[in-house]
Design a protein around this motif. Sequence first.
Motif, PDB file in Angstrom:
ATOM      1  N   GLY A  12      51.618  40.153  34.373  1.00 36.28           N
ATOM      2  CA  GLY A  12      50.891  41.302  33.854  1.00 36.28           C
ATOM      3  C   GLY A  12      51.703  42.210  32.965  1.00 36.28           C
ATOM      4  O   GLY A  12      51.333  43.369  32.769  1.00 36.28           O
ATOM      5  N   VAL A  13      52.804  41.709  32.392  1.00 31.19           N
ATOM      6  CA  VAL A  13      53.648  42.588  31.579  1.00 31.19           C
ATOM      7  C   VAL A  13      53.274  42.562  30.099  1.00 31.19           C
ATOM      8  O   VAL A  13      53.999  43.090  29.268  1.00 31.19           O
ATOM      9  CB  VAL A  13      55.144  42.256  31.749  1.00 31.19           C
ATOM     10  N   GLY A  52      51.029  35.183  32.754  1.00 28.91           N
ATOM     11  CA  GLY A  52      49.815  35.891  32.364  1.00 28.91           C
ATOM     12  C   GLY A  52      48.690  34.921  32.121  1.00 28.91           C
ATOM     13  O   GLY A  52      48.881  33.704  32.100  1.00 28.91           O
ATOM     14  N   ARG A  53      47.498  35.481  31.932  1.00 27.53           N
ATOM     15  CA  ARG A  53      46.315  34.635  31.747  1.00 27.53           C
ATOM     16  C   ARG A  53      46.100  34.225  30.297  1.00 27.53           C
ATOM     17  O   ARG A  53      45.486  33.195  30.025  1.00 27.53           O
ATOM     18  CB  ARG A  53      45.077  35.380  32.266  1.00 27.53           C
ATOM     19  N   GLN A  89      49.518  43.641  37.089  1.00 25.65           N
ATOM     20  CA  GLN A  89      48.183  43.313  36.611  1.00 25.65           C
ATOM     21  C   GLN A  89      47.221  44.475  36.855  1.00 25.65           C
ATOM     22  O   GLN A  89      47.566  45.478  37.479  1.00 25.65           O
ATOM     23  CB  GLN A  89      47.650  42.087  37.362  1.00 25.65           C
ATOM     24  N   VAL A  90      45.975  44.297  36.406  1.00 26.19           N
ATOM     25  CA  VAL A  90      44.937  45.235  36.791  1.00 26.19           C
ATOM     26  C   VAL A  90      44.805  45.177  38.314  1.00 26.19           C
ATOM     27  O   VAL A  90      45.047  44.134  38.940  1.00 26.19           O
ATOM     28  CB  VAL A  90      43.594  44.899  36.114  1.00 26.19           C
ATOM     29  N   THR A  91      44.427  46.294  38.899  1.00 28.49           N
ATOM     30  CA  THR A  91      44.435  46.416  40.362  1.00 28.49           C
ATOM     31  C   THR A  91      43.609  45.335  41.032  1.00 28.49           C
ATOM     32  O   THR A  91      44.025  44.774  42.054  1.00 28.49           O
ATOM     33  CB  THR A  91      43.911  47.802  40.762  1.00 28.49           C
ATOM     34  N   ALA A  92      42.454  45.022  40.488  1.00 31.29           N
ATOM     35  CA  ALA A  92      41.559  44.061  41.135  1.00 31.29           C
ATOM     36  C   ALA A  92      42.178  42.673  41.260  1.00 31.29           C
ATOM     37  O   ALA A  92      41.810  41.892  42.142  1.00 31.29           O
ATOM     38  CB  ALA A  92      40.244  43.988  40.365  1.00 31.29           C
ATOM     39  N   ALA A  93      43.138  42.329  40.391  1.00 31.70           N
ATOM     40  CA  ALA A  93      43.761  41.003  40.431  1.00 31.70           C
ATOM     41  C   ALA A  93      45.018  40.965  41.286  1.00 31.70           C
ATOM     42  O   ALA A  93      45.579  39.887  41.519  1.00 31.70           O
ATOM     43  CB  ALA A  93      44.092  40.550  39.009  1.00 31.70           C
ATOM     44  N   PRO A 113      48.004  51.062  42.527  1.00 33.26           N
ATOM     45  CA  PRO A 113      47.781  50.818  43.947  1.00 33.26           C
ATOM     46  C   PRO A 113      47.968  49.340  44.293  1.00 33.26           C
ATOM     47  O   PRO A 113      47.707  48.478  43.463  1.00 33.26           O
ATOM     48  CB  PRO A 113      46.339  51.272  44.170  1.00 33.26           C
ATOM     49  N   THR A 114      48.429  49.094  45.502  1.00 29.76           N
ATOM     50  CA  THR A 114      48.752  47.727  45.879  1.00 29.76           C
ATOM     51  C   THR A 114      47.522  46.871  46.132  1.00 29.76           C
ATOM     52  O   THR A 114      47.606  45.648  46.139  1.00 29.76           O
ATOM     53  CB  THR A 114      49.642  47.716  47.138  1.00 29.76           C
ATOM     54  N   ALA A 115      46.369  47.509  46.350  1.00 25.42           N
ATOM     55  CA  ALA A 115      45.118  46.791  46.568  1.00 25.42           C
ATOM     56  C   ALA A 115      43.974  47.734  46.232  1.00 25.42           C
ATOM     57  O   ALA A 115      44.181  48.937  46.040  1.00 25.42           O
ATOM     58  CB  ALA A 115      45.011  46.293  48.013  1.00 25.42           C
TER      59      ALA A 115
END
Length: 382
Positions: A12-13, A52-53, A89-93, A113-115
């Motif tokens: 996610g960088v 990354g994706r 990454q974005v939090t959801a991932a 946030p971690t989750a």
Amino acid sequence: MTRRTVRIAMNGVTGRMGHHQHLVRSLLALRDQGGLPLDDGTVIWPEPVLVGRSAPRVRALADRHGLTWSTDLDAVLADGDVEIYFDAQVTAAREPAVRKAIAAGKHLYVEKPTATGLAGALALARLAQEAGVKHGVVQDKLFLPGLRKLRRLLDGGFFGRVLSVRGEFGYWVFEGDWQPAQRPSWNYRAEDGGGIASDMFPHWEYVLHELFGPVRAVQARVTTHLPRRRDESGAPYEATADDAAYALFELDGGVLAQINSSWAVRVHRDELLEFQVDGTEGSAVAGLRRCRVQHRATTPKPVWNPDLPSTEPFRDQWQEVPDNAEFDNAFKAQWELFLRHVVADGPWHWDLWAGARGVQLAELGLRSSAEGRRLPVPELTR
């Protein structure tokens, strides 16, 4: 001198903060200075592996810095030479990827946030504890020059008994119509993990916890001031996440902290983030870099008279706290501590349990707003 290479999977960088703060200004900066020396003469040499994706974006970033890259997270985690998994990454991932890294036996360093919820954050902390891996959460604001000076004042007893903390954070994020937005559109969609309370309350939790004491209760009001924005392609969308949060936190010892967070506010202060701390013996205003104080003995005696213009030069009556030290990049300073923790078992306490406290506070803040009431903050059980 012995070089100890530490391979770090960085997921996610390609985003702004992950690229600039974690990759360039932290790990690549460490390489530019010759590595991170330990007391025994060993030098830690970080070796990022970008994940990354989007293959074009990851490849371009890796080529720019001469690094290896992959779009296959499972393959990278299966590499026995990779010791640390970092997630921005974005939090959801984040949660599913961190679970994979724990199962692969990697040490963990993750953004917050971690989750997306407390249950997930606690599950990650327990899984990491059971797996016996070392784990850390980015809590960068503790390492900012302004807050380090504030910490120095607290340690020296400058304030006497701390009475209250007032925080102001935010700036105007353009809607994306006549000027491009300076934050990604997912920040304003709740379904993608967006929202200023979820983003910023984890920060306020660790700042308050580390400097003034644990948060014991919260009363908050969140809102979406700007309900319609435009995304990166210029297409309009409905903002489903909060863009402002106004909160009162009750801390151990009776300290009250009120913090406003907003992406719909125009700045009339010296820095984008400022905390004012008032105590029986003195006060301070700390921002990202600066910190100014006013002691009890030098406090002026204003008199309220709305019929006459004020002649008090209030801002001039504060004294600047000197640096007295060289302050490195806040993200880099914490990366150095985590690398020492992994390689040489150096001291560390900013772990996934601390990250879970931040998720808990965000969750309770949102619930407090929805229910319109003050909520206690239970102590988490490990």
